[in-house]
Each structure stands twice: as C-alpha cells, then as structure tokens.
Design a protein around this motif. Sequence first.
Motif, short mmCIF file in Angstrom:
data_model
loop_
_atom_site.label_atom_id
_atom_site.label_comp_id
_atom_site.label_asym_id
_atom_site.label_seq_id
_atom_site.Cartn_x
_atom_site.Cartn_y
_atom_site.Cartn_z
N GLU A 65 10.64 16.59 21.35
CA GLU A 65 9.97 16.70 20.05
C GLU A 65 9.62 18.15 19.74
O GLU A 65 9.59 18.56 18.59
CB GLU A 65 8.71 15.84 20.02
N ASN A 66 9.31 18.92 20.78
CA ASN A 66 9.08 20.36 20.62
C ASN A 66 10.43 21.04 20.78
O ASN A 66 11.26 20.61 21.57
CB ASN A 66 8.12 20.87 21.70
N PRO A 67 10.68 22.11 20.05
CA PRO A 67 12.01 22.73 20.16
C PRO A 67 12.22 23.38 21.53
O PRO A 67 11.84 24.52 21.76
CB PRO A 67 12.00 23.76 19.03
N LYS A 68 12.78 22.61 22.44
CA LYS A 68 13.08 23.10 23.78
C LYS A 68 14.55 22.86 24.05
O LYS A 68 15.17 21.96 23.49
CB LYS A 68 12.28 22.34 24.83
N LYS A 69 15.08 23.63 24.96
CA LYS A 69 16.45 23.44 25.39
C LYS A 69 16.39 22.79 26.77
O LYS A 69 15.88 23.40 27.71
CB LYS A 69 17.17 24.78 25.44
N ILE A 70 16.86 21.56 26.87
CA ILE A 70 16.87 20.86 28.15
C ILE A 70 18.31 20.70 28.61
O ILE A 70 19.13 20.08 27.93
CB ILE A 70 16.18 19.49 28.05
N ASN A 71 18.60 21.31 29.75
CA ASN A 71 19.93 21.26 30.35
C ASN A 71 19.89 20.30 31.53
O ASN A 71 19.08 20.47 32.44
CB ASN A 71 20.33 22.65 30.85
N VAL A 72 20.74 19.30 31.49
CA VAL A 72 20.81 18.32 32.57
C VAL A 72 22.19 18.45 33.19
O VAL A 72 23.21 18.24 32.53
CB VAL A 72 20.57 16.89 32.05
N CYS A 73 22.22 18.83 34.46
CA CYS A 73 23.47 19.00 35.20
C CYS A 73 23.47 17.97 36.31
O CYS A 73 22.63 18.05 37.22
CB CYS A 73 23.58 20.40 35.78
N VAL A 74 24.37 17.00 36.25
CA VAL A 74 24.33 15.90 37.22
C VAL A 74 25.69 15.69 37.87
O VAL A 74 26.74 15.88 37.25
CB VAL A 74 23.86 14.58 36.58
N GLY A 75 25.62 15.29 39.11
CA GLY A 75 26.80 14.81 39.81
C GLY A 75 26.80 13.30 39.71
O GLY A 75 25.77 12.66 39.87
N ILE A 76 27.94 12.73 39.40
CA ILE A 76 28.00 11.28 39.25
C ILE A 76 29.05 10.72 40.21
O ILE A 76 29.98 11.40 40.63
CB ILE A 76 28.32 10.85 37.80
N ASP A 77 28.87 9.47 40.53
CA ASP A 77 29.88 8.73 41.29
C ASP A 77 29.99 7.35 40.64
O ASP A 77 29.42 7.11 39.59
CB ASP A 77 29.53 8.67 42.78
N ARG A 78 30.69 6.46 41.27
CA ARG A 78 30.96 5.17 40.63
C ARG A 78 29.87 4.12 40.84
O ARG A 78 29.95 3.04 40.30
CB ARG A 78 32.28 4.62 41.16
N LYS A 79 28.84 4.43 41.64
CA LYS A 79 27.89 3.37 41.94
C LYS A 79 26.45 3.64 41.53
O LYS A 79 25.66 2.74 41.45
CB LYS A 79 27.94 3.03 43.42
N ASN A 80 26.08 4.88 41.29
CA ASN A 80 24.67 5.19 41.06
C ASN A 80 24.31 5.57 39.63
O ASN A 80 23.18 5.42 39.22
CB ASN A 80 24.22 6.33 41.98
N THR A 81 25.25 6.11 38.88
CA THR A 81 24.93 6.67 37.57
C THR A 81 25.71 5.91 36.50
O THR A 81 26.93 5.87 36.52
CB THR A 81 25.32 8.15 37.51
#
Length: 141
Positions: free
Chosen positions: A53-69
């Motif tokens: 809601e506040n002007p922020k830059k949120i960077n989400v860097c994730v590793g994914i696999d086939r069972k958790n994400t």
Amino acid sequence: MEVKFLNQPKEVKLGDILKSRLNEDFEEIYLIAGMVKDTGVEDIYEDILKSMENPKKINVCVGIDRKNTSKDMLMKLLNIGCNLFVHINRDDSKVETRIYAFESEYGESYVYQSGGKFSEGGLSTNYCLLPAIIYGAEDTK
C-alpha cells in the motif's frame, strides 16, 4: 555497522521480524529464498500486501521445485505487484540461500540470513542461528 546473532526460537522468530520490518518504511525489500513453501509466504502474505500500500519495491527471488511451491502462490505475489524472480531447482542446480534485506536510503537497513527454509516452521519454530546485519546510510557508500 553492527552484526548480531539471534537465536530462533529462543530469542526471536524470523517470521515476527519479517512482519515487523515489512510494516516499516524502507525503499526496497528483498526476500530471497532458494527453497520456498507456500506456508512461508502465507505466514507473511498479509504484511506483504499491507506493505504494498505504501510505494515500496518488493523483490521476491525464489527457488521452486515440483513439490513445495504452487503456481497459485507465485501468481498471488505477482498480482499484488511484487517483482518476482524464479529459479527452477534441479538436482544439478539447486539454490539454498535465504536472505531477507530491508534497505533504507536515509535510515538503518537490515539484512537477515537464515538456515531454515522459507516455510511456516522455518520462520517460527526451527532451531537456527540468524545473523543480523544492521547498517546506516553512510555504510552503503
């Protein structure tokens, strides 16, 4: 610059730290996690949403696999305006890093590193040592 070592779950819970920092005033936030479970994102999702809601830059860097994400969780992050970067974890190319950074141009900035997964347990009950780096605007130069 200050470096602290926090003891989870005896002294702190990483999830509580992240929720608190997400509600503070930072110009840029990085949530970097090599292994992500939906439960971890769900645990702090409302605070991410409120932070947007506040002007922020949120960077989400994730590793994914086939069972958790799940695709649904990734789409939720994209739909609220997070910059989402994805690494597909394979047996020959896995990422295990977990770093959470909150950058301020004028005040204190924080970096936390965790050995626990980005999951509900990893943010609250798993035993781990959390290095915390706190630095001011003058240290960024």
